[in-house]
Design an enzyme around this catalytic site. Structure first.
Site, short mmCIF file in Angstrom:
data_model
loop_
_atom_site.label_atom_id
_atom_site.label_comp_id
_atom_site.label_asym_id
_atom_site.label_seq_id
_atom_site.Cartn_x
_atom_site.Cartn_y
_atom_site.Cartn_z
CG ASP A 1 36.69 44.00 36.97
OD1 ASP A 1 37.56 44.12 37.85
OD2 ASP A 1 36.29 44.96 36.28
CB SER A 2 41.82 41.99 37.67
OG SER A 2 41.66 41.28 38.88
CG ASP B 1 35.65 43.78 40.93
OD1 ASP B 1 35.14 44.68 41.61
OD2 ASP B 1 36.80 43.84 40.45
CE LYS C 1 37.04 45.88 43.87
NZ LYS C 1 37.05 46.54 42.54
CD GLU D 1 36.13 49.60 38.07
OE1 GLU D 1 36.07 50.46 37.17
OE2 GLU D 1 36.89 48.61 38.02
CD GLU E 1 43.24 50.42 40.13
OE1 GLU E 1 42.15 49.88 40.42
OE2 GLU E 1 43.95 50.04 39.19
N1 LIG Z 1 47.57 42.03 36.81
C1 LIG Z 1 46.78 43.08 37.07
N2 LIG Z 1 47.11 43.91 38.06
C2 LIG Z 1 46.33 44.97 38.37
O1 LIG Z 1 46.67 45.72 39.31
C3 LIG Z 1 45.13 45.17 37.62
C4 LIG Z 1 44.83 44.27 36.59
N3 LIG Z 1 45.68 43.25 36.33
N4 LIG Z 1 43.72 44.41 35.82
C5 LIG Z 1 42.72 45.37 36.17
C6 LIG Z 1 43.31 46.55 36.77
C7 LIG Z 1 44.13 47.37 35.81
N5 LIG Z 1 45.09 47.96 36.69
C8 LIG Z 1 46.22 48.65 36.27
C9 LIG Z 1 46.98 48.19 35.23
C10 LIG Z 1 48.10 48.87 34.80
C11 LIG Z 1 48.47 50.03 35.42
C12 LIG Z 1 49.67 50.75 34.93
O2 LIG Z 1 50.22 50.42 33.91
N6 LIG Z 1 50.18 51.76 35.65
C13 LIG Z 1 51.41 52.44 35.32
C14 LIG Z 1 51.16 53.77 34.73
C15 LIG Z 1 50.80 54.85 35.69
C16 LIG Z 1 50.78 56.25 35.07
O3 LIG Z 1 51.04 56.37 33.88
O4 LIG Z 1 50.52 57.20 35.80
C17 LIG Z 1 52.30 52.48 36.55
O5 LIG Z 1 53.51 52.59 36.40
O6 LIG Z 1 51.77 52.35 37.67
C18 LIG Z 1 47.72 50.48 36.49
C19 LIG Z 1 46.59 49.79 36.92
C20 LIG Z 1 44.88 47.52 38.02
N7 LIG Z 1 44.27 46.24 37.85
C1 LIG Z 2 42.75 45.61 41.51
C2 LIG Z 2 41.49 45.29 42.27
C3 LIG Z 2 41.12 46.34 43.26
C4 LIG Z 2 40.35 45.00 41.34
O1 LIG Z 2 39.40 45.72 41.20
C5 LIG Z 2 40.43 43.78 40.52
O2 LIG Z 2 41.32 42.94 40.75
O3 LIG Z 2 39.59 43.63 39.63
MG LIG Z 3 38.17 45.21 39.53
#
Ligand SMILES: Nc1nc(=O)c2c([nH]1)NC[C@@H]1CN(c3ccc(C(=O)N[C@@H](CCC(=O)O)C(=O)O)cc3)CN21
Ligand SMILES: CC(C)C(=O)C(=O)O
Ligand SMILES: [Mg+2]
Length: 290
Positions: free
Chosen positions: A69-70, A108, A138, A140, A206
């Protein structure tokens, strides 16, 4: 020591557990993933949303493709994964299943299409399998999704669960945060066990601290697929635009860039524009005679 001649082993068991065990398998099935966990063979899952990426990853031996769903962020340009609908995801799933000849394709379920009831989840999952030709879905959630996972599994739909940071609950969780730290580690373990007992064939974790993910991986008999969950998971997943460096800006900490597609695309687009402006494209080799 004397050398003994080993008994011949069927092709599927001599899989080249290097680039990808999927290469020796005609079609990846959920039982292969269970076997690889037992064998200690780790594997990669990537997202795919279209024909060419699905075909390339499939041919490269990536055993599991996720139509995430990303796609909300990475295809449709939404600000999060919440707005994307079943009708927007279905054609992408169909494109991926058309071109993935070996990989197991997981679709998803988007926000709002399964949480209300197991029956709602079943109806949505059936659309992904009938119209999208997905091999699995999948969703959540942990213990609270056990009824959904049970009904789907009983009804012939293999389910991959997703626990830890679950992006569809971003607003309920209070942002993009690591889950399972401190006293919440126990709840995460219980969620992992609950989805396994409900019938899930695998579980994405995740943004979970590495040691917690390692404990859960050891405890479960189904494979864990990590994203920001350390190296001890049975498998790892990344979004392809992150993995290939197509997405710009600050990437989450768990991303490793294996290529810099953004620079390649940017350079090629500028060169094309310059060629057109200079009259050097099209050349005679691109032009039809009278
Ligand atoms: N391009 C993309 N990659 C992804 O991994 C992803 C998506 N889109 N869209 C749906 C979800 C959203 N996800 C994400 C998006 C951003 C962070 C993030 O900004 N993490 C930071 C902050 C962590 C914190 O504050 O503890 C990091 O530095 O990991 C994490 C998961 C994982 N998925
Ligand atoms: C990041 C993965 C696990 C996901 O759920 C997605 O791409 O939507
Ligand atoms: Mg997803």
């Amino acid at each position: 020591m004397t050398e003994s001649t080993p008994a011949p082993v069927p092709a599927e068991e001599t899989a080249p557990y290097g680039a990808g065990a999927a290469a020796a398998v005609k079609r990846v099935r959920t039982h292969h993933l269970q076997q690889w966990k037992a064998d200690g063979h780790r594997w990669g899952m990537l997202t795919a949303y279209d024909q060419y990426m699905a075909g390339a990853f499939d041919a490269a031996g990536i055993p599991v493709l996720l139509v995430g769903d990303s796609a909300a962020n990475n295809v449709y340009g939404y600000e999060s994964s919440l707005p994307v609908t079943v009708d927007e995801l279905l054609p992408l799933v169909r494109a991926v299943t058309r071109s993935a000849h070996r990989a197991l394709v997981v679709a998803d379920l988007p926000f709002g299409s399964y949480q209300r009831s197991p029956e709602q989840a079943y109806d949505t999952a059936v659309r992904f399998m009938k119209e999208g030709r997905a091999h699995a879905v999948k969703l959540e959630g942990g213990a609270e999704m056990a009824p959904q996972i049970e009904l789907l599994t009983k009804g012939g739909v293999p389910v991959m669960a997703h626990i830890g940071f679950t992006p569809q609950s971003e607003h309920a969780l209070g942002g993009y945060r690591v889950q399972g730290r401190g006293e919440t580690a126990d709840r995460l373990m219980q969620d992992a066990i609950a989805v396994q007992e409900a019938g899930a064939f695998g579980v994405v974790m995740e943004m979970v601290p590495g040691p917690i993910a390692a404990d859960i991986t050891q405890k479960l008999r189904i494979p864990t697929i990590g994203i920001g969950a350390g190296p001890e998971c049975d498998a790892q997943v990344l979004v392809w635009q992150d993995m290939l460096g197509l997405r710009t800006g600050r990437a989450p900490r768990f991303v490793k860039r294996y290529a810099d597609l953004h620079t390649i695309v940017d350079g090629a687009a500028k060169e094309f524009a310059a060629d057109v402006a200079a009259g050097t494209f099209p050349g005679p080799e691109h032009t039809f005679d009278s």
